[in-house]
Design an enzyme around this catalytic site. Sequence first.
Site, mmCIF file in Angstrom:
data_model
loop_
_atom_site.group_PDB
_atom_site.id
_atom_site.type_symbol
_atom_site.label_atom_id
_atom_site.label_comp_id
_atom_site.label_asym_id
_atom_site.label_seq_id
_atom_site.Cartn_x
_atom_site.Cartn_y
_atom_site.Cartn_z
ATOM 1 C CD GLU A 1 -6.244 10.306 33.264
ATOM 2 O OE1 GLU A 1 -6.783 11.398 33.482
ATOM 3 O OE2 GLU A 1 -5.951 9.899 32.130
ATOM 4 C CG ASP B 1 -15.781 23.227 24.236
ATOM 5 O OD1 ASP B 1 -16.579 22.304 23.975
ATOM 6 O OD2 ASP B 1 -14.673 23.044 24.757
ATOM 7 C CG HIS C 1 -14.154 18.450 22.349
ATOM 8 N ND1 HIS C 1 -14.787 18.055 21.197
ATOM 9 C CD2 HIS C 1 -13.661 17.321 22.916
ATOM 10 C CE1 HIS C 1 -14.680 16.732 21.079
ATOM 11 N NE2 HIS C 1 -14.012 16.274 22.110
ATOM 12 C CE LYS D 1 -19.236 18.677 29.452
ATOM 13 N NZ LYS D 1 -17.827 18.328 29.200
HETATM 14 P P1 FAD Z 1 -18.739 16.640 25.573
HETATM 15 O O1 FAD Z 1 -18.597 17.581 26.739
HETATM 16 O O2 FAD Z 1 -19.984 15.906 25.451
HETATM 17 O O3 FAD Z 1 -18.325 17.412 24.301
HETATM 18 C C1 FAD Z 1 -18.095 16.769 23.054
HETATM 19 C C2 FAD Z 1 -18.260 17.780 21.929
HETATM 20 O O4 FAD Z 1 -19.640 18.055 21.726
HETATM 21 C C3 FAD Z 1 -17.628 19.134 22.197
HETATM 22 O O5 FAD Z 1 -17.152 19.654 20.979
HETATM 23 C C4 FAD Z 1 -18.756 19.987 22.748
HETATM 24 O O6 FAD Z 1 -18.542 21.368 22.513
HETATM 25 C C5 FAD Z 1 -19.958 19.422 21.975
HETATM 26 N N1 FAD Z 1 -21.170 19.387 22.829
HETATM 27 C C6 FAD Z 1 -21.265 18.880 24.070
HETATM 28 N N2 FAD Z 1 -22.529 18.959 24.544
HETATM 29 C C7 FAD Z 1 -23.253 19.518 23.552
HETATM 30 C C8 FAD Z 1 -24.616 19.838 23.432
HETATM 31 N N3 FAD Z 1 -25.496 19.590 24.432
HETATM 32 N N4 FAD Z 1 -25.031 20.391 22.264
HETATM 33 C C9 FAD Z 1 -24.159 20.615 21.244
HETATM 34 N N5 FAD Z 1 -22.828 20.331 21.318
HETATM 35 C C10 FAD Z 1 -22.391 19.790 22.459
HETATM 36 N N6 FAD Z 1 -12.089 9.290 26.990
HETATM 37 C C11 FAD Z 1 -12.339 7.976 27.220
HETATM 38 O O7 FAD Z 1 -12.844 7.270 26.361
HETATM 39 N N7 FAD Z 1 -12.026 7.406 28.421
HETATM 40 C C12 FAD Z 1 -11.478 8.123 29.440
HETATM 41 O O8 FAD Z 1 -11.223 7.593 30.507
HETATM 42 C C13 FAD Z 1 -11.189 9.504 29.220
HETATM 43 N N8 FAD Z 1 -10.652 10.279 30.191
HETATM 44 C C14 FAD Z 1 -10.509 11.625 30.001
HETATM 45 C C15 FAD Z 1 -10.029 12.421 31.057
HETATM 46 C C16 FAD Z 1 -9.915 13.800 30.924
HETATM 47 C C17 FAD Z 1 -9.423 14.637 32.074
HETATM 48 C C18 FAD Z 1 -10.284 14.415 29.684
HETATM 49 C C19 FAD Z 1 -10.194 15.893 29.525
HETATM 50 C C20 FAD Z 1 -10.728 13.634 28.627
HETATM 51 C C21 FAD Z 1 -10.850 12.233 28.776
HETATM 52 N N9 FAD Z 1 -11.314 11.409 27.742
HETATM 53 C C22 FAD Z 1 -11.536 10.070 27.953
HETATM 54 C C23 FAD Z 1 -11.523 11.967 26.403
HETATM 55 C C24 FAD Z 1 -12.940 12.451 26.168
HETATM 56 O O9 FAD Z 1 -13.828 11.366 26.222
HETATM 57 C C25 FAD Z 1 -12.942 13.113 24.796
HETATM 58 O O10 FAD Z 1 -12.286 14.341 24.834
HETATM 59 C C26 FAD Z 1 -14.285 13.220 24.094
HETATM 60 O O11 FAD Z 1 -14.049 13.505 22.724
HETATM 61 C C27 FAD Z 1 -15.182 14.335 24.629
HETATM 62 O O12 FAD Z 1 -15.647 14.072 25.880
HETATM 63 P P2 FAD Z 1 -16.386 15.264 26.698
HETATM 64 O O13 FAD Z 1 -16.902 14.666 27.943
HETATM 65 O O14 FAD Z 1 -15.529 16.450 26.765
HETATM 66 O O15 FAD Z 1 -17.585 15.528 25.678
#
Ligand code: FAD
Length: 313
Positions: free
Chosen positions: A19, A160, A151, A167
Amino acid sequence: MAKVKLTDLMKEKQLLSFELFPPKTDKGMENLPGTIEKLCEFKPEYISCTYGAGGGNVGRNREVCQEIIKAGTVPVTHFTVIKNTKEGIKQQLEQYLAEGVDHMLALRGDIPLGETTTCGDFDYATDLVAFTRKEFGDKFEIAVAGSPEGHIACRSLDADIAVLKMKQDNGADYIMTQLCWDMEQFKVWLDKIRTAGITMPVDVGIMPILDQAATINMALSRNGCVMERELARLISKYWLFPNPFAAKDAEGKPFDMFYEQKVKDFKEAGIEYTIKQIDAYRALGVDGIHLYALNKWQDVSRIIKESGMRTLI
Ligand code: FAD
């Protein structure tokens, strides 16, 4: 369909990937092709590039993806919904496809400081996965984030995991994990996701331990990761007084009289720790090792060579 299917490769072998982040300066950008070239000597199956929340660095993210293509490997762009409208997302994803980028890590992104929402049309990564599949069919191979410790904002680990299942149901192909130093917790999570019907391959994110402040920052500033005893011990052993975040005075002189030696020794111990962690994950049979390369090819190259990741099967 994406030209290269990483999930097909995962059926044959454990992948190696890196990455990178878009450099903030022109100088950093100039050095990037050399960094990518060096990393490509290890023949990674892909290199991913982070996407700045709130739109920052997005232009450079595309430039980095192009450099990855030039170096002969597959670019995976991270993509977040922060401050993005549906129309904006569609346009950006079309642009990626037109530029030969057909792999993405679909993320929500971190909520901007001072805000309580994504400030965009979508609330969660699940929405982005569904939207991408609806608009683009199988043109993208889609990775999603998984958090072995849950998360930071989730109600419970089980809730989670239900999100992770959503997804998958919405069309995601594989999981890239948040860093996790707690192997016992990782095993619990792996068992739980399989029991919940999540069959997506798991590509494990590993952050090389090279610097005290960066390690503590990554664990605690946003992610709430448990620092297991051995890692905590190393940080204590080489602690930079008065603390790693303010180790130098206004003139840049370290307060700690053993500063240089401690920085060097911590990095040595951290590299050894990282290699052991890679060994443990490989032994578990995960589908890929995704090293957060932090744009530092020298240290990362050492880790790969010494771990035998490309030579020890
Ligand atoms: P989600 O999967 O959407 O989850 C966010 C929160 O909401 C979680 O607590 C989940 O349990 C809850 N949730 C999700 N969907 C729902 C639903 N439908 N209903 C109710 N609750 C829900 N961030 C950046 O800005 N740029 C990057 O390039 C970046 N790269 C990353 C790379 C990796 C490998 C990882 C693991 C993280 C990265 N992040 C990055 C950080 C990431 O954006 C954060 O962790 C962010 O806070 C959550 O993203 P997520 O896609 O896991 O969110």
